[in-house]
Design an enzyme around this catalytic site. Structure first.
Site, PDB file in Angstrom:
ATOM      1  N   HIS A  62      59.133  12.761  30.570  1.00  0.00           N
ATOM      2  CA  HIS A  62      59.468  11.456  31.377  1.00  0.00           C
ATOM      3  C   HIS A  62      58.675  10.212  31.810  1.00  0.00           C
ATOM      4  CE1 HIS A  62      61.699  15.202  33.951  1.00  0.00           C
ATOM      5  NE2 HIS A  62      61.946  14.810  32.302  1.00  0.00           N
ATOM      6  N   LYS A  72      50.154   7.443  36.371  1.00  0.00           N
ATOM      7  CA  LYS A  72      50.657   9.052  36.684  1.00  0.00           C
ATOM      8  C   LYS A  72      48.845   9.559  37.420  1.00  0.00           C
ATOM      9  CE  LYS A  72      55.335   9.828  36.337  1.00  0.00           C
ATOM     10  NZ  LYS A  72      56.068  10.678  35.336  1.00  0.00           N
ATOM     11  N   TYR A 132      51.676  15.364  41.909  1.00  0.00           N
ATOM     12  CA  TYR A 132      51.518  13.277  41.298  1.00  0.00           C
ATOM     13  C   TYR A 132      51.120  12.389  41.551  1.00  0.00           C
ATOM     14  CZ  TYR A 132      55.812  16.317  38.517  1.00  0.00           C
ATOM     15  OH  TYR A 132      56.387  17.138  37.592  1.00  0.00           O
ATOM     16  N   ASP A 170      67.089  16.690  30.500  1.00  0.00           N
ATOM     17  CA  ASP A 170      65.649  16.763  29.244  1.00  0.00           C
ATOM     18  C   ASP A 170      66.366  17.387  28.406  1.00  0.00           C
ATOM     19  OD1 ASP A 170      64.470  16.049  31.133  1.00  0.00           O
ATOM     20  OD2 ASP A 170      63.405  18.050  32.257  1.00  0.00           O
TER      21      ASP A 170
END
Length: 181
Positions: A62, A72, A132, A170
């Site tokens: 992603h 991140k 995250y 996904d």
């Protein structure tokens, strides 16, 4: 806090200094000032996300595109994951390369994934809680993804494909070659 470079430009492993005694342990999970001094990168985060997943769950690859791109700082709070970052910055010397690292509640390592990277992880333990920290707010219209099993990237997810649990998104992500980064 120790910073270790990965083979990918601007992508770093963060290893905390852990203080343990008979009561347990203590460590500074993140220090913006130290991070910026050691890497030269902006370490200001505005959004924290947590996910819990079971063995075989694969989340990724992603990214957020354009003005909503996100750096991140990721870690595994419980369990064990195989974490993967892919450099999708076309002007980068490590464009199209990936790096993987095992993040666990025991090793307490974190991975800094800069803007312009794809990111994903697979769960290697019975369950895992994954954190995250993001330096930009999520924006649905800026979502991007790359097929987890793209033959050009050839990522080893450390999970048997028959055990993988994937979202429809996904499963149907575009290939690396068919993406517009």
């Amino acid at each position: 806090m120790k910073i270790k470079e990965t083979p990918l430009k601007d992508c770093y492993i963060i290893e905390p200094t852990i203080f343990e005694d008979d009561r347990g342990y203590f460590f500074e999970k993140f220090n913006e000032k130290k991070f910026e001094e050691l890497t030269g990168m902006n370490g200001h985060f505005v959004q924290d996300n947590i996910s819990k997943s079971s063995y075989g769950v694969l989340r990724g690859l992603h990214l957020q595109k354009g003005e909503h791109a996100q750096a991140k700082l990721v870690s595994c709070l419980e369990g064990k994951v195989w974490d993967v970052a892919v450099d999708l910055r076309e002007d980068s010397p490590s464009f199209g390369q990936w790096f993987g690292i095992e993040l666990t509640e025991e090793n307490k390592l974190q991975l800094y994934v800069p803007r312009g990277f794809g990111h994903g992880f697979s769960v290697l333990s019975e369950t895992a809680v994954f954190a995250y920290k993001c330096d930009n707010f999520y924006n649905k219209e800026s979502e991007g993804s790359v097929k987890f099993d793209d033959s050009e990237l050839n990522i080893d997810w450390k999970v048997n494909p028959t055990d993988m649990i994937l979202s429809d998104k996904d499963k149907n992500s575009p290939s690396f070659k068919d993406n517009n980064f």
